[in-house]
Design a protein around this motif. Structure first.
Motif, PDB file in Angstrom:
ATOM      1  N   ASP A 182     -51.432 -19.136  -9.649  1.00  7.92           N
ATOM      2  CA  ASP A 182     -50.783 -19.286  -8.310  1.00  7.92           C
ATOM      3  C   ASP A 182     -49.349 -18.582  -8.429  1.00  7.92           C
ATOM      4  O   ASP A 182     -49.111 -19.024  -9.518  1.00  7.92           O
ATOM      5  CB  ASP A 182     -51.291 -20.207  -7.549  1.00  7.92           C
ATOM      6  CG  ASP A 182     -50.746 -21.423  -7.924  1.00  7.92           C
ATOM      7  OD1 ASP A 182     -51.332 -22.618  -7.519  1.00  7.92           O
ATOM      8  OD2 ASP A 182     -49.911 -21.268  -8.904  1.00  7.92           O
ATOM      9  N   GLN A 183     -48.795 -18.660  -7.412  1.00  2.64           N
ATOM     10  CA  GLN A 183     -47.381 -18.209  -7.735  1.00  2.64           C
ATOM     11  C   GLN A 183     -46.410 -19.324  -8.070  1.00  2.64           C
ATOM     12  O   GLN A 183     -45.520 -19.191  -9.064  1.00  2.64           O
ATOM     13  CB  GLN A 183     -46.719 -18.011  -6.266  1.00  2.64           C
ATOM     14  CG  GLN A 183     -45.014 -17.355  -6.212  1.00  2.64           C
ATOM     15  CD  GLN A 183     -44.830 -17.125  -5.012  1.00  2.64           C
ATOM     16  OE1 GLN A 183     -45.551 -16.978  -3.979  1.00  2.64           O
ATOM     17  NE2 GLN A 183     -43.513 -16.490  -4.896  1.00  2.64           N
ATOM     18  N   GLU A 184     -46.737 -20.588  -7.849  1.00  2.83           N
ATOM     19  CA  GLU A 184     -46.183 -21.846  -8.353  1.00  2.83           C
ATOM     20  C   GLU A 184     -46.128 -21.782  -9.675  1.00  2.83           C
ATOM     21  O   GLU A 184     -45.266 -22.133 -10.383  1.00  2.83           O
ATOM     22  CB  GLU A 184     -46.750 -23.017  -7.680  1.00  2.83           C
ATOM     23  CG  GLU A 184     -45.906 -24.097  -7.778  1.00  2.83           C
ATOM     24  CD  GLU A 184     -46.610 -25.550  -7.370  1.00  2.83           C
ATOM     25  OE1 GLU A 184     -47.458 -25.254  -6.834  1.00  2.83           O
ATOM     26  OE2 GLU A 184     -46.126 -26.439  -7.727  1.00  2.83           O
ATOM     27  N   HIS A 233     -42.747 -22.314  -2.867  1.00  4.19           N
ATOM     28  CA  HIS A 233     -43.641 -21.006  -2.500  1.00  4.19           C
ATOM     29  C   HIS A 233     -45.208 -21.619  -2.408  1.00  4.19           C
ATOM     30  O   HIS A 233     -45.966 -20.463  -2.805  1.00  4.19           O
ATOM     31  CB  HIS A 233     -43.353 -20.045  -3.486  1.00  4.19           C
ATOM     32  CG  HIS A 233     -42.085 -19.564  -3.600  1.00  4.19           C
ATOM     33  ND1 HIS A 233     -41.339 -18.678  -4.627  1.00  4.19           N
ATOM     34  CD2 HIS A 233     -41.002 -19.814  -2.946  1.00  4.19           C
ATOM     35  CE1 HIS A 233     -40.182 -18.508  -4.571  1.00  4.19           C
ATOM     36  NE2 HIS A 233     -40.057 -19.128  -3.474  1.00  4.19           N
ATOM     37  N   THR A 264     -38.171 -23.066  -7.231  1.00  2.00           N
ATOM     38  CA  THR A 264     -37.655 -21.794  -7.429  1.00  2.00           C
ATOM     39  C   THR A 264     -36.749 -21.356  -6.314  1.00  2.00           C
ATOM     40  O   THR A 264     -37.264 -21.360  -5.345  1.00  2.00           O
ATOM     41  CB  THR A 264     -38.891 -20.862  -7.483  1.00  2.00           C
ATOM     42  OG1 THR A 264     -39.847 -21.480  -8.201  1.00  2.00           O
ATOM     43  CG2 THR A 264     -38.616 -19.365  -8.078  1.00  2.00           C
ATOM     44  N   GLU A 266     -53.493 -12.917 -10.041  1.00  2.99           N
ATOM     45  CA  GLU A 266     -54.059 -13.552  -9.109  1.00  2.99           C
ATOM     46  C   GLU A 266     -55.088 -14.606  -9.173  1.00  2.99           C
ATOM     47  O   GLU A 266     -56.017 -14.341 -10.123  1.00  2.99           O
ATOM     48  CB  GLU A 266     -54.581 -12.126  -8.434  1.00  2.99           C
ATOM     49  CG  GLU A 266     -54.437 -12.066  -7.096  1.00  2.99           C
ATOM     50  CD  GLU A 266     -55.038 -10.828  -6.283  1.00  2.99           C
ATOM     51  OE1 GLU A 266     -54.925  -9.859  -6.520  1.00  2.99           O
ATOM     52  OE2 GLU A 266     -56.218 -11.411  -5.777  1.00  2.99           O
ATOM     53  N   ARG A 278     -46.929 -19.504 -12.010  1.00  2.00           N
ATOM     54  CA  ARG A 278     -46.318 -18.154 -12.526  1.00  2.00           C
ATOM     55  C   ARG A 278     -44.919 -18.299 -12.662  1.00  2.00           C
ATOM     56  O   ARG A 278     -44.242 -18.242 -13.819  1.00  2.00           O
ATOM     57  CB  ARG A 278     -46.496 -17.143 -11.580  1.00  2.00           C
ATOM     58  CG  ARG A 278     -47.402 -16.122 -12.336  1.00  2.00           C
ATOM     59  CD  ARG A 278     -47.454 -14.591 -11.610  1.00  2.00           C
ATOM     60  NE  ARG A 278     -46.895 -14.489 -10.468  1.00  2.00           N
ATOM     61  CZ  ARG A 278     -47.316 -14.592  -9.312  1.00  2.00           C
ATOM     62  NH1 ARG A 278     -48.738 -14.895  -9.240  1.00  2.00           N
ATOM     63  NH2 ARG A 278     -46.720 -14.152  -8.015  1.00  2.00           N
ATOM     64  N   GLU A 279     -44.215 -19.213 -11.735  1.00  2.00           N
ATOM     65  CA  GLU A 279     -42.712 -19.294 -11.818  1.00  2.00           C
ATOM     66  C   GLU A 279     -42.301 -20.473 -12.790  1.00  2.00           C
ATOM     67  O   GLU A 279     -41.206 -20.301 -13.276  1.00  2.00           O
ATOM     68  CB  GLU A 279     -42.213 -19.830 -10.390  1.00  2.00           C
ATOM     69  CG  GLU A 279     -42.134 -18.498  -9.597  1.00  2.00           C
ATOM     70  CD  GLU A 279     -42.081 -18.821  -7.950  1.00  2.00           C
ATOM     71  OE1 GLU A 279     -42.059 -19.881  -7.683  1.00  2.00           O
ATOM     72  OE2 GLU A 279     -41.897 -17.923  -7.046  1.00  2.00           O
ATOM     73  N   GLU A 288     -48.071 -10.580 -14.312  1.00  2.00           N
ATOM     74  CA  GLU A 288     -48.763 -10.345 -12.824  1.00  2.00           C
ATOM     75  C   GLU A 288     -49.914 -11.048 -13.008  1.00  2.00           C
ATOM     76  O   GLU A 288     -50.783 -11.054 -14.129  1.00  2.00           O
ATOM     77  CB  GLU A 288     -49.275  -8.973 -12.640  1.00  2.00           C
ATOM     78  CG  GLU A 288     -48.095  -7.791 -12.115  1.00  2.00           C
ATOM     79  CD  GLU A 288     -48.593  -6.411 -12.364  1.00  2.00           C
ATOM     80  OE1 GLU A 288     -47.594  -5.656 -12.569  1.00  2.00           O
ATOM     81  OE2 GLU A 288     -49.836  -6.097 -12.278  1.00  2.00           O
ATOM     82  N   GLY A 296     -35.718 -16.098  -7.508  1.00  2.00           N
ATOM     83  CA  GLY A 296     -36.981 -16.018  -8.818  1.00  2.00           C
ATOM     84  C   GLY A 296     -36.706 -17.058  -9.790  1.00  2.00           C
ATOM     85  O   GLY A 296     -37.660 -17.194 -10.656  1.00  2.00           O
TER      86      GLY A 296
END
Lengths: 498, 117
Positions: free
Chosen positions: A433-435, A196, A223, A476, A437-438, A474, A227
């Protein structure tokens, strides 16, 4: 002259011996070896011994119907071409036997015209040659299809994620497992589907393999499309074209999540044991002391000392028993000791622990507890560490973000509904960032780029799950993060005896 | 005059144990349950030897020891470390000895005897 081997031998058969002699002469002059038969049985015997490329035969044999003769020859030798000799008076009889599938494709009327004979014989040989070629090609095609199928099955059934990429990291092919867990996005970028990300990964093994043509190996966290994070061991292999140039790279990843989970469980077990060791040693010493004092008291007949010492021994025996039992329980997952606590009182205790750190770092700790949140059934010690870890993480996120913002704040709020108590921790720190977070709740093997993925959060998630609760995140990058921890008010039976 | 030993440990069971042990062997004792109150007890009782636990809630062993060393009058009092932390051998380098709990009674008594008599 045509060579005299079985590939250019012709069998001729007719009841009329004279015709056979003439034919043998004529055909012999063309350069072929000729074998004569005057009975159906003769034909039968000959074709058992040898395979004749061409058989020129009449169908008028006494004990065999025409059709039966053709069938017999065809069955014994499907590649033999048959030319039928027919009586001049009844050429129509031949028509019904014309059957290319059985090798009968021409007929000659007696008396035989030798020019026509030669043409027909040549045609027959050519036809046979073509048929042989077709047959060989069909066999090769079947063989190719079989290996193709085998390869495809192998490719799909291997319990690894396999993807094939070009130089731009576009996925040109993938196996069944890859498609199942990451989606059927042929043509997408690998780093997008797997991680991602918007750009290639830092130490991409595919890139290295394109550069040096060697295999490369890394461990990654990827991921899947649902998810879930997976720890994988990745291996890359160059694929070369017929000139030896690398035109694609195959990437194979084995899922080792189970292994890493086991490893992290053992690690946390080790940490727990380490922490308990000091405690147990203290208890053991106290116990020894109690026994010593008991002996002293008995020896000196000092009833007070005896009574006191016995009390110590009893208390410490009880404590060491509970410790060892909880340790044994942990090796098969520690049993939680749930107590009913007031949620607000609990949250205040948590806030107290972290308040000093916030103050020292000039970060405002904003408390917002709904005073009527009510009671909750939890293991206060472990949930306490769970919450403190998250708050600690949020404070660190603010420290990391300095001095981009004027004021830094960590909000700690508490709400409750009928079934759940929800703790919310919001910070305006550096964000994720998304990475990240995962990956944040996994015990990530490689420690590079470890922002927000310390051991503490892994433990927090674990404790939360033990309570039957969940953590939502959550975030950002640059803005901050919000952690929402939901814990059921009543601990379910299965979590109690987990 | 009897020799006096100061016992510093946050666990009251261990304080009681060491008190009875030393008294049974002819020593006088006094105690403190934390590093933070220990300095006052040192000044009041002037012990001949100190047994020191390391892991205490308010002020832990090494912190107390640093304070002790800053006082000329008390910095030479011999210290025996008795701790539940394994691998603490170098926590206080100038200690007479470092014992890990649970300790060997006879060994402790021998070290005390060899140090102060």
């Amino acid at each position: 002259m045509v060579s005299q081997d079985k590939n250019s031998s012709i069998l001729i058969a007719d009841t009329n011996e004279e015709i056979l002699d003439v034919l043998q002469l004529v055909i012999g002059r063309m350069g072929y070896e000729v074998i004569k038969c005057s009975t159906a049985y003769g034909i039968f015997s000959e074709i058992q011994i040898e395979t004749y490329p061409v058989i020129i035969t009449s169908l008028e044999f006494s004990n065999l119907k025409g059709g039966e003769l053709v069938d017999m020859i065809n069955k014994q030798s499907p590649s033999t071409q048959i030319i039928i000799l027919v009586d001049e008076h009844s050429p129509d009889t031949a028509l019904k036997y014309l059957d290319k599938d059985k090798g009968v494709s021409d007929f000659l009327t007696k008396p035989v015209n030798s020019a026509a004979l030669e043409i027909y014989i040549k045609r027959a040989f050519k036809r046979r040659e073509r048929q042989q070629k077709i047959y060989t090609l069909e066999r090769e095609r079947d063989s190719f299809e079989r290996s193709s199928l085998q390869f495809r099955q192998l490719f799909d059934e291997i319990p690894c994620y396999i993807s094939i990429q070009d130089r731009n990291f576009r996925i040109t092919g993938a196996n069944k497992l890859f498609k199942k867990d990451f989606g059927d996005y042929i043509g997408s970028y690998c780093y997008n589907i797997y991680k991602h990300r918007d750009e290639p990964c830092q130490e991409c093994p595919v890139y290295f393999t394109f550069q040096d043509g060697n295999h490369h190996q890394t461990e990654e966290v990827v991921t899947s499309k649902d998810g879930k994070p997976h720890n994988v061991l990745t291996w890359t292999s160059p694929l070369r074209d017929s000139d030896g140039n690398i035109y694609q790279v195959m990437e194979m990843s084995t899922d080792i999540s189970l292994l890493r989970n086991l490893q992290s469980h053992l690690t946390s077990l080790g940490l727990m044991m380490g922490g308990m060791s000091h405690n147990i040693r203290g208890i053991m010493t106290g116990l020894e002391g109690g026994v010593y004092r008991l002996e002293l008291g008995l020896r000196k007949d000092n009833k007070e000392q005896v009574h006191d010492a016995l009390g110590t021994v009893k208390e410490l025996t009880f404590r060491i028993k509970s410790m060892i039992l909880s340790m044994l329980d942990y090796t098969k997952e520690r049993q939680l000791s749930p107590t009913n606590v007031d949620a607000v009182k609990f949250a205040r205790q948590v806030a107290d622990i972290i308040a000093l750190k916030a103050e020292k770092n000039n970060i405002e700790l904003k408390i917002d507890f709904n005073e009527s949140a009510g009671m909750i059934q939890i293991d206060p010690d472990s949930l306490n560490s769970c919450m403190v870890n998250i708050l600690d993480n949020s404070i660190d996120a603010c420290i990391d973000d300095r001095p981009r913002k004027e004021r830094y704040q960590v909000g700690f709020s508490l709400r409750g509904n009928n079934d759940y108590i929800v703790f919310e921790i919001a910070d305006n720190g550096v964000g994720m960032d998304q990475e990240t977070r995962e990956k944040m709740f996994t015990l990530f093997f490689s420690s590079k780029g470890n922002k927000g993925t310390g051991f503490g959060l892994f433990l927090s998630n674990h404790i939360c799950e033990q309570h039957g609760g969940s953590i939502e995140v959550e975030s950002e990058p640059g803005k901050g993060s919000v952690f929402r921890v939901s814990i059921p008010r009543i601990m379910s039976e299965e979590n109690r005896t987990l | 005059m009897a020799l006096k030993i100061l016992i510093i440990d946050d666990d009251p069971n261990i304080v009681t144990y060491l008190t009875d042990l030393f008294q049974e062997n002819g020593y006088e004792t006094c105690s403190a349950l934390d590093g933070s109150e220990a300095m006052d007890v040192v000044k009041k009782e002037t012990p001949d030897l100190i047994t020191l636990d390391l892991d205490m809630p308010e002020e832990w062993g090494p912190r107390f020891y640093r304070k002790l060393c800053q006082e000329d009058e008390y910095k030479n009092i011999p210290v025996i470390v008795i701790s539940g932390i394994t691998g603490c051998k170098y926590a206080i380098q100038k200690a007479v000895a470092t014992l890990v709990k649970p300790f060997d009674r006879e060994r402790l008594l021998k070290i005390v005897k060899d140090t102060i008599g």
